[in-house]
Design an enzyme around this catalytic site. Structure first.
Site, short mmCIF file in Angstrom:
data_model
loop_
_atom_site.label_atom_id
_atom_site.label_comp_id
_atom_site.label_asym_id
_atom_site.label_seq_id
_atom_site.Cartn_x
_atom_site.Cartn_y
_atom_site.Cartn_z
N ASP A 184 0.83 -1.22 0.00
CA ASP A 184 0.00 0.00 0.00
C ASP A 184 0.86 1.26 0.00
OD1 ASP A 184 -2.41 -1.50 0.12
OD2 ASP A 184 -2.08 -1.83 2.25
N HIS A 211 -5.59 -3.70 5.59
CA HIS A 211 -5.28 -4.00 4.19
C HIS A 211 -6.49 -4.61 3.48
CE1 HIS A 211 -3.03 -4.84 0.59
NE2 HIS A 211 -3.40 -6.12 0.65
N1 LIG Z 1 -0.49 -8.46 1.88
C1 LIG Z 1 -0.58 -8.05 0.63
O1 LIG Z 1 -0.41 -6.86 0.34
C2 LIG Z 1 -0.80 -9.05 -0.47
C3 LIG Z 1 -0.51 -8.71 -1.79
C4 LIG Z 1 -0.70 -9.66 -2.78
C5 LIG Z 1 -1.18 -10.92 -2.45
N2 LIG Z 1 -1.46 -11.23 -1.16
C6 LIG Z 1 -1.93 -12.56 -0.78
O2 LIG Z 1 -0.84 -13.48 -0.80
C7 LIG Z 1 -1.34 -14.81 -0.96
C8 LIG Z 1 -0.55 -15.57 -2.00
O3 LIG Z 1 -0.69 -15.00 -3.26
P1 LIG Z 1 0.05 -15.64 -4.55
O4 LIG Z 1 -0.28 -14.77 -5.69
O5 LIG Z 1 1.46 -15.94 -4.24
O6 LIG Z 1 -0.76 -17.02 -4.67
P2 LIG Z 1 -0.28 -18.36 -5.43
O7 LIG Z 1 -1.47 -19.26 -5.51
O8 LIG Z 1 0.41 -18.02 -6.69
O9 LIG Z 1 0.80 -18.97 -4.46
C9 LIG Z 1 0.48 -19.45 -3.19
C10 LIG Z 1 1.41 -20.57 -2.86
O10 LIG Z 1 1.04 -21.05 -1.56
C11 LIG Z 1 1.21 -22.44 -1.58
N3 LIG Z 1 0.46 -23.06 -0.50
C12 LIG Z 1 -0.87 -23.34 -0.41
N4 LIG Z 1 -1.13 -23.95 0.76
C13 LIG Z 1 0.05 -24.03 1.41
C14 LIG Z 1 0.42 -24.56 2.67
N5 LIG Z 1 -0.47 -25.13 3.49
N6 LIG Z 1 1.72 -24.49 3.01
C15 LIG Z 1 2.64 -23.92 2.20
N7 LIG Z 1 2.34 -23.42 1.00
C16 LIG Z 1 1.05 -23.48 0.62
C17 LIG Z 1 0.74 -22.88 -2.96
O11 LIG Z 1 1.23 -24.18 -3.28
C18 LIG Z 1 1.32 -21.78 -3.82
O12 LIG Z 1 2.60 -22.11 -4.29
C19 LIG Z 1 -2.83 -14.65 -1.28
O13 LIG Z 1 -3.60 -14.88 -0.12
C20 LIG Z 1 -2.95 -13.20 -1.69
O14 LIG Z 1 -4.24 -12.67 -1.49
C21 LIG Z 1 -1.29 -10.30 -0.18
O1 LIG Z 2 -5.81 -7.49 -4.06
C1 LIG Z 2 -5.47 -8.60 -3.64
O2 LIG Z 2 -6.28 -9.53 -3.50
C2 LIG Z 2 -4.03 -8.87 -3.34
C3 LIG Z 2 -3.40 -7.83 -2.46
O3 LIG Z 2 -4.07 -7.69 -1.24
C4 LIG Z 2 -3.22 -6.50 -3.13
O4 LIG Z 2 -3.49 -5.48 -2.52
O5 LIG Z 2 -2.78 -6.48 -4.30
#
Ligand SMILES: NC(=O)c1ccc[n+]([C@@H]2O[C@H](COP(=O)([O-])OP(=O)(O)OC[C@H]3O[C@@H](n4cnc5c(N)ncnc54)[C@H](O)[C@@H]3O)[C@@H](O)[C@H]2O)c1
Ligand SMILES: O=C(O)C[C@H](O)C(=O)O
Length: 351
Positions: A184, A211
């Site tokens: 953010d 968030h």
């Molecule tokens: N905080 C933020 O600002 C922010 C920003 C972007 C994404 N996110 C969040 O981050 C998370 C991941 O996003 P992504 O794009 O990498 O998803 P993705 O699906 O590409 O990757 C997630 C990974 O987690 C693994 N996984 C699932 N269950 C698991 C477990 N029990 N133990 C270990 N690994 C496990 C999967 O195998 C996969 O490789 C989502 O929840 C998304 O909403 C948060």
């Molecule tokens: O928007 C989402 O679901 C992923 C993450 O929280 C973001 O802000 O990009």
């Protein structure tokens, strides 16, 4: 590019310091490096892979332990060919999780499912709550001294889940549980710099609250350098920042959410955390942590000082303008509900 990134990080931190006049500026001295193990859980995913690459390029990391339920050996083999000193280790499946976490100083968790178009972050709760709780339990067992940084959504709920789970295990330290909201700030800095024609590296906008949607509250009145916006411009800029994640989800059209910018943001947060652990003074980031800055809201994102044990101090909010004060009051019911949902889940699922 690596050098430029590092300089950018240092410049941004310098501006964070400038934006917090109550704290003395850091003395000019060389940065200390200590042996640091970072465990990355969800390492084969959309965020995990680019974040692993950035951590492999980070001079404050000694060992990078990659964990996922699938795909970790391939990611680790690939990454291990980069000729940087960071040792890469791979762990797959629940039976290897303990070994991954043992001795970790910093645990970063992007494991879990991302949004698809039409979903809110809260729609991920049913799948991701249990994933985060299991991983946090394993961290509490194997590296209770480590700082945990939680990326997995919904952050407003997964951080309370982590705190309550560690509390039930008797190993909770509020200084060490951090929800990563750095994206953010990265977005706010980018959008404000673009809107005002400023140099990206000069801009620092604190973002408070949480968030998700309206809980993401950029403090444009506290931007460095000072920028002026009309009320209409403030509303439009705030909405652009709040909606940025959804814009990426829609552009990716079912293939996930922000990964590259998130990896960039998490790498910045990780580096700041390691600098704090190494005793570097005056390192600030905004993050979602246990907090008392807003009455009756037990977790809140605001500027925090990072130190040798994680969060050394949760800073106050500073002076909000009328627009920000109203936006803060308006978002509190959502934030409180999402926090309570996480706390209730953790209490109901105490092992
Ligand atoms: N905080 C933020 O600002 C922010 C920003 C972007 C994404 N996110 C969040 O981050 C998370 C991941 O996003 P992504 O794009 O990498 O998803 P993705 O699906 O590409 O990757 C997630 C990974 O987690 C693994 N996984 C699932 N269950 C698991 C477990 N029990 N133990 C270990 N690994 C496990 C999967 O195998 C996969 O490789 C989502 O929840 C998304 O909403 C948060
Ligand atoms: O928007 C989402 O679901 C992923 C993450 O929280 C973001 O802000 O990009």
């Amino acid at each position: 590019m690596l050098l430029a990134q590092r300089k950018l990080g240092v410049a941004q931190r310098a501006h964070s310091r400038a934006a917090a006049p109550m704290v003395a500026r850091a003395s000019r001295r060389s940065l200390r490096c200590e042996a640091r193990k970072v465990a990355l859980l969800g390492a084969a995913g959309g965020i995990g892979q680019p974040l692993a690459l950035l951590l492999k390029m980070n001079k404050f990391v000694t060992e990078l332990a990659l964990y996922d339920i699938v795909g970790t050996p391939g990611v680790a083999a690939d990454l291990s060919h980069c000729n940087t000193p960071v040792k890469v280790t791979a762990f797959s499946g629940a039976e290897e999780l303990d070994a991954c976490l043992s001795g970790a100083d910093l645990v970063i968790i992007p494991a879990g499912v991302p949004r698809k178009p039409g979903m809110t972050r809260d729609d991920l709760f049913n799948t991701n709550a249990g994933i985060v709780q299991n991983l946090v339990r394993a961290a509490g067992k194997n590296c209770p001294q480590a700082v945990l940084e939680i990326i997995t959504n919904p952050v407003n709920s997964t951080v309370p889940i982590a705190a309550e789970t560690l509390k039930a295990m008797g190993v909770y330290d509020p200084k060490k549980v951090i929800g990563v909201t750095t994206l953010d700030i990265v977005r706010s800095n980018t959008f404000v710099a673009e809107a005002r024609g400023l140099d990206m590296k000069d801009v620092d906008v604190p973002v408070i609250g949480g968030h998700a949607g309206a809980t993401i509250l950029p403090l444009l009145s506290q931007a460095t350098p000072a920028v002026t916006f009309t009320d209409a411009e403030k509303a439009a800029m705030s909405e652009k920042i709040q909606n940025a994640g959804t814009v990426v989800v829609e552009a990716k059209a079912g293939k996930g959410s922000a990964t590259l910018s998130m990896a960039y943001a998490a790498a910045r947060m990780a580096e700041s955390t390691l600098l704090g652990l190494n005793g570097e003074p005056n390192i600030y980031e905004c993050a979602f942590v246990q907090s008392e800055v807003v009455a009756d809201v037990p977790f809140f994102a605001s500027k925090v000082l990072l130190g040798p044990h994680g969060v050394a101090k949760v800073m106050g909010l500073g002076e909000l303008d009328a627009f920000e004060t109203a936006a803060l009051q308006a978002m509190l019911p959502q934030l409180k509900t999402e926090i309570q949902k996480g706390l209730d889940f953790a209490k109901a699922n105490t092992a």
